[in-house]
Design a protein around this motif. Structure first.
Motif, mmCIF file in Angstrom:
data_model
loop_
_atom_site.group_PDB
_atom_site.id
_atom_site.type_symbol
_atom_site.label_atom_id
_atom_site.label_comp_id
_atom_site.label_asym_id
_atom_site.label_seq_id
_atom_site.Cartn_x
_atom_site.Cartn_y
_atom_site.Cartn_z
ATOM 1 N N VAL A 116 10.930 0.279 -37.751
ATOM 2 C CA VAL A 116 10.322 -0.383 -36.595
ATOM 3 C C VAL A 116 8.829 -0.050 -36.621
ATOM 4 O O VAL A 116 8.441 1.136 -36.497
ATOM 5 N N HIS A 117 8.003 -1.070 -36.823
ATOM 6 C CA HIS A 117 6.548 -0.912 -36.901
ATOM 7 C C HIS A 117 6.165 0.144 -37.944
ATOM 8 O O HIS A 117 5.297 0.992 -37.719
ATOM 9 N N GLY A 118 6.865 0.117 -39.090
ATOM 10 C CA GLY A 118 6.562 1.014 -40.182
ATOM 11 C C GLY A 118 7.111 2.402 -40.034
ATOM 12 O O GLY A 118 6.846 3.257 -40.886
ATOM 13 N N GLN A 119 7.854 2.664 -38.959
ATOM 14 C CA GLN A 119 8.406 3.999 -38.720
ATOM 15 C C GLN A 119 9.910 3.962 -38.987
ATOM 16 O O GLN A 119 10.636 3.136 -38.439
ATOM 17 N N PRO A 120 10.433 4.857 -39.864
ATOM 18 C CA PRO A 120 11.888 4.875 -40.120
ATOM 19 C C PRO A 120 12.630 5.600 -39.010
ATOM 20 O O PRO A 120 12.154 6.606 -38.465
ATOM 21 N N PHE A 121 13.791 5.100 -38.682
ATOM 22 C CA PHE A 121 14.657 5.713 -37.659
ATOM 23 C C PHE A 121 16.100 5.738 -38.167
ATOM 24 O O PHE A 121 16.525 4.869 -38.941
ATOM 25 N N SER A 122 16.818 6.757 -37.697
ATOM 26 C CA SER A 122 18.260 6.833 -37.923
ATOM 27 C C SER A 122 18.954 6.875 -36.572
ATOM 28 O O SER A 122 18.539 7.649 -35.684
ATOM 29 N N VAL A 123 19.971 6.067 -36.436
ATOM 30 C CA VAL A 123 20.713 6.000 -35.171
ATOM 31 C C VAL A 123 22.187 6.243 -35.480
ATOM 32 O O VAL A 123 22.772 5.609 -36.374
ATOM 33 N N HIS A 124 22.819 7.138 -34.711
ATOM 34 C CA HIS A 124 24.257 7.420 -34.832
ATOM 35 C C HIS A 124 24.926 7.118 -33.509
ATOM 36 O O HIS A 124 24.382 7.437 -32.445
ATOM 37 N N MET B 293 16.998 9.399 -34.050
ATOM 38 C CA MET B 293 16.227 10.431 -34.762
ATOM 39 C C MET B 293 15.169 9.752 -35.614
ATOM 40 O O MET B 293 15.404 8.672 -36.163
ATOM 41 N N GLU B 294 14.045 10.428 -35.714
ATOM 42 C CA GLU B 294 12.962 9.927 -36.550
ATOM 43 C C GLU B 294 13.251 10.275 -37.998
ATOM 44 O O GLU B 294 13.750 11.341 -38.321
ATOM 45 N N GLY B 295 12.934 9.310 -38.900
ATOM 46 C CA GLY B 295 13.124 9.546 -40.325
ATOM 47 C C GLY B 295 14.539 9.173 -40.759
ATOM 48 O O GLY B 295 15.262 8.412 -40.119
ATOM 49 N N GLY B 296 14.942 9.746 -41.908
ATOM 50 C CA GLY B 296 16.249 9.426 -42.473
ATOM 51 C C GLY B 296 16.105 8.631 -43.754
ATOM 52 O O GLY B 296 14.997 8.316 -44.208
ATOM 53 N N ALA B 297 17.189 8.317 -44.358
ATOM 54 C CA ALA B 297 17.204 7.563 -45.618
ATOM 55 C C ALA B 297 18.261 6.473 -45.545
ATOM 56 O O ALA B 297 19.282 6.602 -44.866
ATOM 57 N N ALA B 298 17.994 5.390 -46.247
ATOM 58 C CA ALA B 298 18.928 4.262 -46.247
ATOM 59 C C ALA B 298 20.140 4.592 -47.102
ATOM 60 O O ALA B 298 20.077 5.373 -48.050
ATOM 61 N N SER B 299 21.271 3.975 -46.738
ATOM 62 C CA SER B 299 22.512 4.133 -47.511
ATOM 63 C C SER B 299 23.123 2.755 -47.750
ATOM 64 O O SER B 299 22.524 1.725 -47.426
#
Length: 437
Positions: A129-137, A81-87
């Motif tokens: 990745v290249h300035g784009q945030p991603f979330s992976v589950h 998914m595009e976006g998300g926040a760090a934890s």
């Protein structure tokens, strides 16, 4: 000094510690050399797939990205998914997420965060990745933990099987040794018994049994030869002693000045000494029967009262025990007479402790006592604390030695202790004999 333990317990404890150490070492080596490298390799592959998927997603036209995300979910189990926040990052104690985060850090410019769910069933990755945030589950692969559990089950099962077989073989070895020890105790009491190891298939145990039986035959033969020799010497000595006493009796009393009576006493003392020496040499078996020890003690009080020896005993409840009563009377009689003689002919106290764990007689006096360093020495033949060599004043030095030999032949224990306030406590602990039938 540590209390001795049976051989089976020694081997069992040693084997248990050895198997535990072997199991722990095997687990450490498997984790360090096999499971950890496999888990690290899997984390490296997963990190490469995640980074490649994010880069591919950026390169695809916007219209085709949903199809690509669906293909990732179906073929690789990744929800991109595009976006998300760090934890918060994973702990080092959670192996796979920690290794995955380390592998992603090696491939990205900005550090990612890998967070497992509370139940460790899911893993969430946040990366740039290249300035784009991603979330992976994706579902957490139980690589290290699952393999570790499987390995532990296999090792534990094999160790338990090895322990069972080792215990079985140890028991086969210990059982004939226990039988040999029991028969040796019977031999020590002067009784005949054969070693029940005819079915034993262990060569060393059979050789040990044969050697022990041969040794016992030699000892019995030597004992018989010694007794025969002493009996012959006794017969040869008593004949001239009898002639000497007869000649002394025929001497006139007038003018002898008591010399004849003194010589008669010396001859009697020599005859008594020869008789005690024969008792020390003999180890004849004695009949065993069930005896009321309290009743036996009361009878001895009456017997010694007729001899002018005051023996105090508080009779209690009956104390039944299989033993050889003649031997018990001889041992107690020796202790009582010693207490009377060396206690200045003061009253002697006899006690009986009849418990479930032990049966114990005690003979107590208020004499001058025996030095503690000589409590064992007085049981040696011909050892006398009285400095003179007069048998009438100090005995022959064989009484306690004969008493202990008789006690050992029955499997009993005896010893001496100093009493508080002066005097000596002589004790005799009885071991019950199992009656046949």
């Amino acid at each position: 000094m540590k209390a001795p333990r049976p051989l089976y317990r020694h081997i069992s404890r040693t084997l248990a510690w050895a198997l535990a150490a072997q199991l722990l070492l095997a687990l450490v080596l498997m984790v360090a050399l096999v499971l950890w490298p496999l888990t690290d390799r899997a984390a490296q592959d997963k990190a490469a797939l995640i980074v490649l998927s994010a880069q591919t997603w950026l390169e695809l036209p916007p219209g085709t990205r949903p199809d690509f995300e669906e293909e990732l979910r179906e073929r690789h189990g990744l929800s991109l998914m595009e976006g998300g926040a760090a934890s918060e990052s994973a702990s080092r104690w959670v192996p796979y997420p920690y290794l995955l985060e380390r592998a992603l850090t090696q491939r990205l410019e900005l550090p990612p965060t890998v967070t497992p769910s509370p139940d460790l069933q899911q893993i969430r990755v946040f990366l740039w990745v290249h300035g784009q945030p991603f979330s992976v589950h994706f579902e957490s692969p139980r690589l290290l933990i699952g393999r570790l559990i499987a390995l532990a089950v296999v090792l534990l099962g094999s160790s338990m099987l090895a322990a069972f077989l080792a215990m079985l073989m140890t028991r086969r070895l210990v059982r004939p040794l226990e039988a040999i020890a029991k028969v040796a105790q019977i031999w020590g009491r002067g009784r005949e018994a054969s070693l029940p190891i005819q079915d034993c298939s262990i060569t060393e145990v059979r050789d040990l049994a044969d050697q022990l039986e041969a040794m016992m035959r030699d000892l019995r033969q030597q004992d018989q030869e010694r007794t025969t020799l002493l009996a012959g010497v006794s017969h040869d000595l008593r004949t001239p002693l009898a002639r000497l006493r007869l000649a002394l009796e025929m001497l006139p009393e007038a003018g002898a000045g008591g010399l004849r009576d003194a010589m008669v006493r010396d001859v009697e003392s020599m005859d008594h000494l020869i008789g005690q020496s024969l008792q020390l040499a003999r180890s004849e078996p004695t009949p065993v029967e069930r005896v009321d020890l309290a009743r036996l003690a009361v009878d001895m009080v009456d017997d010694y009262a007729r001899l002018g020896i005051r023996l105090d005993f508080k009779a209690g409840h009956a104390c039944m025990l299989p033993c050889a009563p003649q031997v018990l009377r001889r041992i107690l009689g020796n202790l009582i007479e010693n207490a009377w003689r060396y206690g200045g002919q003061q009253p002697v106290e006899l006690r009986l402790e009849c418990g479930r764990d032990r049966v114990r007689f005690e003979v107590l006096d208020r004499g001058p006592g025996i030095p503690e360093e000589k409590h064992e020495a007085v049981f040696q033949p011909f050892v006398r604390l009285e400095p003179s060599r007069n048998v009438s004043t100090g005995g022959s030095g064989l009484g306690l030695s004969i008493a202990r030999q008789l006690a050992r032949a029955q499997g009993w224990r005896m010893g001496l202790e100093s009493r508080e306030g002066g005097g000596t406590r002589a004790w005799l602990e009885l071991a019950p004999v199992v009656l046949p039938g």
